[in-house]
Design a protein around this motif. Structure first.
Motif, PDB file in Angstrom:
ATOM      1  N   PRO A  37       0.803  -1.231   0.000  1.00  0.00           N
ATOM      2  CA  PRO A  37       0.000   0.000   0.000  1.00  0.00           C
ATOM      3  C   PRO A  37       0.836   1.280   0.000  1.00  0.00           C
ATOM      4  O   PRO A  37       0.496   2.241  -0.683  1.00  0.00           O
ATOM      5  N   ARG A  38       1.905   1.294   0.773  1.00  0.00           N
ATOM      6  CA  ARG A  38       2.729   2.505   0.841  1.00  0.00           C
ATOM      7  C   ARG A  38       3.432   2.745  -0.495  1.00  0.00           C
ATOM      8  O   ARG A  38       3.476   3.877  -0.991  1.00  0.00           O
ATOM      9  N   LEU A  39       3.978   1.690  -1.099  1.00  0.00           N
ATOM     10  CA  LEU A  39       4.623   1.835  -2.402  1.00  0.00           C
ATOM     11  C   LEU A  39       3.621   2.285  -3.456  1.00  0.00           C
ATOM     12  O   LEU A  39       3.926   3.141  -4.298  1.00  0.00           O
ATOM     13  N   LYS A  40       2.413   1.734  -3.410  1.00  0.00           N
ATOM     14  CA  LYS A  40       1.384   2.134  -4.369  1.00  0.00           C
ATOM     15  C   LYS A  40       1.080   3.622  -4.244  1.00  0.00           C
ATOM     16  O   LYS A  40       0.998   4.338  -5.249  1.00  0.00           O
ATOM     17  N   PHE A  41       0.957   4.090  -3.017  1.00  0.00           N
ATOM     18  CA  PHE A  41       0.684   5.510  -2.762  1.00  0.00           C
ATOM     19  C   PHE A  41       1.806   6.376  -3.337  1.00  0.00           C
ATOM     20  O   PHE A  41       1.552   7.387  -4.004  1.00  0.00           O
TER      21      PHE A  41
END
Length: 326
Positions: A37-41
């Motif tokens: 999720p953090r990388l996607k953001f």
């Protein structure tokens, strides 16, 4: 020869990228598959801002290729003692911006500053009152203070790593042998949180200009100087590691530091001490005069730091910065 990475085509249908807008939309849909999720953001916002930059500046193919041709040798220039990509990040203010946002403080807590490329973890241990600089490395300076909590309580046995350039504006790692440690050391605070050590007055110095970063600064009409500074890193169990620098006042480059490391709270006064007996008492072999830097260092606990980071993120989400894309 390249090899297939094993990831099949997406399960959804994408339109052909017949327009600039579709290129951006398709990439965002594909990035939406990122498991973390953090990388996607991060990826999503990187694409939005990068593509917006291309549109807003009407970037030409020639200009983009010039940028690629600039970045390629920047990466190739990087070596163990030459961090050209980090220099690029620093002269654009990104390194300072990330560190500042990642290390919010409150009250009297000491603010962070840039680590710089010349930290090494093999500094020699010195006793309280000892020296980090060999004789002849510059004008005598004595550094003293205490490491405290935000409540003003002393932190005993905190580890202080400190390093600086010598009178020539050169770090020990930059000299030909690069193996003899000088103008750097490691010490621990006393039971009352106190510390003191001998050093030299650090001079301002230039970052390298023989590479592409030097050309970049000239194209922007900017100097390549760092102001006088003393690096300090403090660690103690249960407390947030502090990486900072202290900047003697009066330097011409304080407000235009090429790496944007200076903060008002980190600017310090050097007291001129003209007392031969006091100089020798503090361990300076030739006596005479010396500069005195007095500065307490205040650490946040790990819990205080986590709460401040959470608060900063919440405030950022509630009040997007100017120009932030949605």
């Amino acid at each position: 020869m390249a090899n297939f990475n094993g990831i099949p085509p997406p399960s959804f249908t994408l339109p052909l990228p017949d327009s600039p807008e579709v290129i951006t939309a398709n990439l965002l849909l594909l990035i939406g598959q990122t498991p973390n999720p953090r990388l996607k953001f991060i990826y999503q916002h990187l694409v939005k801002h990068l593509h917006a930059f291309v549109r807003e500046t009407n970037l030409s193919t020639e200009e983009w290729m010039a940028a690629v041709q600039f970045l390629t040798p920047v990466g190739q220039t990087c070596a163990s003692m030459r961090h050209e990509m980090m220099l690029l990040s620093s002269v654009f203010g990104v390194s300072a911006l990330v560190r500042s946002r990642d290390n919010p403080v409150a009250g009297d807590a000491t603010e962070s500053s840039n680590l710089g490329p010349f930290y090494t973890d093999d500094a020699e241990d010195i006793e309280l009152g000892g020296t980090i600089a060999s004789e002849g490395k510059g004008e005598y300076m004595y550094v003293e203070g205490r490491v405290l909590t935000t409540m003003g309580e002393p932190i005993a046995d905190a580890v202080i790593d400190t390093w600086e350039a010598d009178a020539n504006g050169v770090y020990d790692l930059e000299y030909a042998d690069g193996t003899h440690r000088d103008c750097r050391g490691r010490l621990r605070t006393g039971k009352d949180g106190s510390f003191g050590y001998r050093a030299v007055v650090p001079p301002p110095y230039p970052i390298p200009t023989d590479g592409l970063i030097g050309q970049l600064l000239i194209s922007q009409g900017r100097h390549n100087m760092r102001p006088s500074h003393l690096h300090v890193m403090v660690t103690a169990p249960g407390y947030r590691k502090l990486v900072t620098s202290l900047y003697p006042d009066g330097c011409d480059y304080l407000t235009s530091d090429v790496m944007f490391g200076v903060k008002r709270s980190l600017v310090v006064k050097l007291e001129h001490v003209d007392d031969d007996e006091e100089a020798r008492k503090r361990g300076f072999p030739k006596g005479g005069t010396f500069k005195l830097l007095r500065r307490d260092i205040v650490l946040l606990t790990e819990e205080q730091s986590r709460l401040l980071q959470k608060q900063a993120i919440s405030e950022s989400e509630e009040s997007p910065s100017q120009g932030q894309l949605t």
